[in-house]
Design an enzyme around this catalytic site. Structure first.
Site, PDB file in Angstrom:
ATOM      1  N   TYR A  40       0.847  -1.188   0.000  1.00 10.92           N
ATOM      2  CA  TYR A  40       0.000   0.000   0.000  1.00 10.92           C
ATOM      3  C   TYR A  40       0.883   1.238   0.000  1.00 10.92           C
ATOM      4  O   TYR A  40       1.539   1.534   0.991  1.00 10.92           O
ATOM      5  CB  TYR A  40      -0.909  -0.036   1.221  1.00 10.92           C
ATOM      6  CG  TYR A  40      -1.877   1.117   1.382  1.00 10.92           C
ATOM      7  CD1 TYR A  40      -2.066   2.073   0.384  1.00 10.92           C
ATOM      8  CD2 TYR A  40      -2.624   1.245   2.543  1.00 10.92           C
ATOM      9  CE1 TYR A  40      -2.944   3.117   0.539  1.00 10.92           C
ATOM     10  CE2 TYR A  40      -3.513   2.287   2.718  1.00 10.92           C
ATOM     11  CZ  TYR A  40      -3.671   3.226   1.719  1.00 10.92           C
ATOM     12  OH  TYR A  40      -4.551   4.269   1.886  1.00 10.92           O
TER      13      TYR A  40
ATOM     14  N   LYS B 102      -1.110  -1.220  -4.275  1.00  8.01           N
ATOM     15  CA  LYS B 102      -2.209  -0.254  -4.215  1.00  8.01           C
ATOM     16  C   LYS B 102      -1.587   1.125  -4.282  1.00  8.01           C
ATOM     17  O   LYS B 102      -0.876   1.538  -3.362  1.00  8.01           O
ATOM     18  CB  LYS B 102      -3.018  -0.419  -2.929  1.00  8.01           C
ATOM     19  CG  LYS B 102      -4.101   0.642  -2.747  1.00  8.01           C
ATOM     20  CD  LYS B 102      -4.742   0.560  -1.369  1.00  8.01           C
ATOM     21  CE  LYS B 102      -5.702   1.722  -1.151  1.00  8.01           C
ATOM     22  NZ  LYS B 102      -6.262   1.741   0.219  1.00  8.01           N
TER      23      LYS B 102
END
Length: 303
Positions: free
Chosen positions: A136, A164
């Site tokens: 992330y 992400k």
């Protein structure tokens, strides 16, 4: 090397009782409703799931319940957001035992690492599990960038499979794909850059506002996948005032308020967050009510 993950992965909220204990049944209802509305996976206990406001035992209980209610219909990916690497490794191991389908791993909280520390953190978590991992990247929120140098060092780790990308600069999607080809599955992670990410090659969208408007989110991604950019732009332009909320510091409160207005959950949050109040609450309420009254979903058009 790919996960096979694609489409809409809402970052689902954790629901609380009036005393702010975890409301497990309500949390499962939120998860089940999203799956029934056609999402392609769930991110459990990410930012919108208030990961860092949960006790270790609560996290494990919530994950176990999510796996049970989803029952294999879509992948369940759990956030790994801990204050140190030791805790992250322990949670990753437990998540695998509890039946998670994957991990979304964040940098360790509070401390801002050097690149070599970031690499060591991600590598340690990956080595603790066989689950596929989505890294992330959110530089505005976590004050560290998962740059190309970090990803290059991690490219040899077989179960680190996705990123992400929540940097607000859409050029990142092209830069990552140019640098790494299809080595990593890229997901759009910031709601108001989602269509740009999909257009530039992202496999899917880890979304906040999907929790309030899942049908439109699914239709947006479906339109992009089939190359119907006119329809995708139509939905995106309708959605954009709400999608901007995902880039604000009070995104969790705004998304939970939107859920409540749409009859999908409660706005209760744990301190230090407080529910929206005053002018901000009125502003977000007006935005959600306007979106609900003008929603472009196929279901509404057919009604």
């Amino acid at each position: 090397m790919t996960t096979g993950w694609k489409g809409v992965f809402p970052a689902v909220t954790t629901q609380f009782n009036e005393d702010l204990s975890v409301d497990l049944a309500a949390t499962q209802r939120v998860q089940d409703a999203l799956v029934n509305d056609g999402v392609n996976g769930l991110i459990v206990m990410g930012t919108c799931g208030e990961n860092n406001s949960l006790d270790p035992d609560e996290k494990r209980t919530i994950l176990k319940a999510a796996v049970e209610v989803v029952n294999g219909r879509v992948p369940v990916v759990t956030g790994v957001s801990e204050f140190d690497t030791r805790r992250a490794v322990a949670y990753a191991r437990d998540a695998e035992k509890l039946g998670a389908d994957g991990l979304m791993v964040l940098p360790a909280m509070v401390y801002v690492p050097k690149p070599e520390e970031l690499i060591a953190h991600f590598r340690a978590v990956a080595e603790a599990t066989s689950l596929p991992i989505m890294l992330y990247n959110n530089p505005p929120a976590y004050r560290v960038n998962i740059g190309a140098d970090v990803l290059q060092a991690l490219a040899e780790v077989p179960n680190i499979k996705a990123v992400k990308e929540s940097a607000p600069d859409p050029r990142r999607f092209t830069d990552l794909i140019n640098a790494f080809g299809d080595r990593f599955d890229i997901f759009a992670g910031l709601d108001d850059v989602a269509l740009e990410g999909l257009m530039l090659g992202a496999k899917g969208w880890v979304s906040g506002l999907t929790s309030a408007f899942p049908q439109e989110s699914v239709e947006l991604v479906a339109a992009a996948e089939r190359g119907d950019w006119e329809e995708a732009r139509r939905i995106y332009r309708w959605f954009m005032p709400l999608l901007h909320l995902d880039a604000e510091h009070d995104l969790v409160q705004s998304i939970k308020l939107a859920e409540q207005i749409m009859g999908r959950g409660s706005e209760r949050v744990r301190m230090p967050r407080l529910p929206l109040s005053g002018a901000r609450r009125a502003e977000v309420t007006t935005m959600v009510e306007k979106a609900a009254a003008t929603r472009p979903s196929k279901a509404r058009r057919a009604a």
